[in-house]
Write a protein that holds these residues in place. Sequence first.
Motif, PDB file in Angstrom:
ATOM      1  N   GLU A   6       0.845  -1.190   0.000  1.00 40.28           N
ATOM      2  CA  GLU A   6       0.000   0.000   0.000  1.00 40.28           C
ATOM      3  C   GLU A   6       0.878   1.236   0.000  1.00 40.28           C
ATOM      4  O   GLU A   6       1.959   1.235   0.595  1.00 40.28           O
ATOM      5  CB  GLU A   6      -0.906   0.031   1.228  1.00 40.28           C
ATOM      6  CG  GLU A   6      -1.932  -1.075   1.273  1.00 40.28           C
ATOM      7  CD  GLU A   6      -1.814  -1.903   2.514  1.00 40.28           C
ATOM      8  OE1 GLU A   6      -2.831  -2.416   3.000  1.00 40.28           O
ATOM      9  OE2 GLU A   6      -0.682  -2.059   3.017  1.00 40.28           O
ATOM     10  N   CYS A  22      -2.919   0.199  -3.847  1.00 45.77           N
ATOM     11  CA  CYS A  22      -2.671  -1.139  -3.317  1.00 45.77           C
ATOM     12  C   CYS A  22      -2.252  -2.001  -4.500  1.00 45.77           C
ATOM     13  O   CYS A  22      -3.083  -2.330  -5.347  1.00 45.77           O
ATOM     14  CB  CYS A  22      -3.940  -1.651  -2.662  1.00 45.77           C
ATOM     15  SG  CYS A  22      -3.901  -3.379  -2.191  1.00 45.77           S
ATOM     16  N   ILE A  34     -11.645  -6.863  -3.669  1.00 45.09           N
ATOM     17  CA  ILE A  34     -10.713  -6.128  -2.823  1.00 45.09           C
ATOM     18  C   ILE A  34     -11.471  -5.199  -1.887  1.00 45.09           C
ATOM     19  O   ILE A  34     -12.445  -4.553  -2.283  1.00 45.09           O
ATOM     20  CB  ILE A  34      -9.740  -5.289  -3.674  1.00 45.09           C
ATOM     21  CG1 ILE A  34      -8.998  -6.173  -4.669  1.00 45.09           C
ATOM     22  CG2 ILE A  34      -8.758  -4.537  -2.772  1.00 45.09           C
ATOM     23  CD1 ILE A  34      -8.138  -7.247  -4.039  1.00 45.09           C
ATOM     24  N   TRP A  36     -10.971  -2.080   1.178  1.00 46.39           N
ATOM     25  CA  TRP A  36     -10.143  -1.141   1.937  1.00 46.39           C
ATOM     26  C   TRP A  36     -10.725  -1.058   3.341  1.00 46.39           C
ATOM     27  O   TRP A  36     -11.928  -0.845   3.515  1.00 46.39           O
ATOM     28  CB  TRP A  36     -10.138   0.242   1.305  1.00 46.39           C
ATOM     29  CG  TRP A  36      -9.209   0.405   0.147  1.00 46.39           C
ATOM     30  CD1 TRP A  36      -9.523   0.384  -1.172  1.00 46.39           C
ATOM     31  CD2 TRP A  36      -7.795   0.627   0.214  1.00 46.39           C
ATOM     32  NE1 TRP A  36      -8.395   0.563  -1.933  1.00 46.39           N
ATOM     33  CE2 TRP A  36      -7.315   0.732  -1.110  1.00 46.39           C
ATOM     34  CE3 TRP A  36      -6.875   0.760   1.264  1.00 46.39           C
ATOM     35  CZ2 TRP A  36      -5.969   0.944  -1.421  1.00 46.39           C
ATOM     36  CZ3 TRP A  36      -5.545   0.976   0.963  1.00 46.39           C
ATOM     37  CH2 TRP A  36      -5.098   1.076  -0.376  1.00 46.39           C
ATOM     38  N   CYS A  50     -15.308  -1.502  -0.793  1.00 40.47           N
ATOM     39  CA  CYS A  50     -14.893  -2.729  -1.452  1.00 40.47           C
ATOM     40  C   CYS A  50     -15.285  -2.651  -2.926  1.00 40.47           C
ATOM     41  O   CYS A  50     -16.135  -1.844  -3.323  1.00 40.47           O
ATOM     42  CB  CYS A  50     -15.480  -3.957  -0.786  1.00 40.47           C
ATOM     43  SG  CYS A  50     -17.276  -4.105  -0.920  1.00 40.47           S
ATOM     44  N   ARG A  72     -10.222   0.082  -9.657  1.00 41.75           N
ATOM     45  CA  ARG A  72      -9.160  -0.905  -9.842  1.00 41.75           C
ATOM     46  C   ARG A  72      -8.718  -0.922 -11.294  1.00 41.75           C
ATOM     47  O   ARG A  72      -9.507  -0.633 -12.202  1.00 41.75           O
ATOM     48  CB  ARG A  72      -9.621  -2.291  -9.393  1.00 41.75           C
ATOM     49  CG  ARG A  72     -10.727  -2.921 -10.211  1.00 41.75           C
ATOM     50  CD  ARG A  72     -11.258  -4.188  -9.530  1.00 41.75           C
ATOM     51  NE  ARG A  72     -10.228  -5.205  -9.438  1.00 41.75           N
ATOM     52  CZ  ARG A  72     -10.300  -6.243  -8.590  1.00 41.75           C
ATOM     53  NH1 ARG A  72     -11.327  -6.376  -7.775  1.00 41.75           N
ATOM     54  NH2 ARG A  72      -9.329  -7.144  -8.579  1.00 41.75           N
ATOM     55  N   CYS A  96      -5.451  -2.618   2.612  1.00 40.77           N
ATOM     56  CA  CYS A  96      -6.213  -3.292   1.574  1.00 40.77           C
ATOM     57  C   CYS A  96      -6.137  -4.797   1.833  1.00 40.77           C
ATOM     58  O   CYS A  96      -5.211  -5.283   2.481  1.00 40.77           O
ATOM     59  CB  CYS A  96      -5.696  -2.950   0.182  1.00 40.77           C
ATOM     60  SG  CYS A  96      -4.010  -3.462  -0.168  1.00 40.77           S
TER      61      CYS A  96
END
Length: 125
Positions: A6, A22, A34, A36, A50, A72, A96
């Motif tokens: 991170e 991340c 994923i 956070w 997420c 992402r 993350c």
Amino acid sequence: QLQFVESGGGLVQPGGSLRLSCTASGLSLDSYAIGWFRQAPGKEREGVSCISRSGGATAYADSVKGRFTISRDNAKNTVYLQMNSLNPEDTAIYYCAAVRIHYGCSRSVAGYGYWGQGTQVTVSS
């Protein structure tokens, strides 16, 4: 073995912005949803946001909705958390984490098997 690094944390004044990154290594991130998470001193770890495997589904805690944006880039094996309008209550270590699920995502800590080392975010004047 999936590992995370991170970055992007730091000290920012109230009202400011930060973007956390991340980046994963070891495995392809596109098989994982994923999340956070953050943990402030003396408090439990909470799910901030997420994102699903494809990025098509996201979720946010009420406290950050409208201020934080998760995204992402699977080609870069990286997930981002853009944080705007930061306030002192956002001060915490941000982590993350990854969970291997097919659809959607979850802000619950349970089930996340891979965690980064965390990055400190401090909001103070």
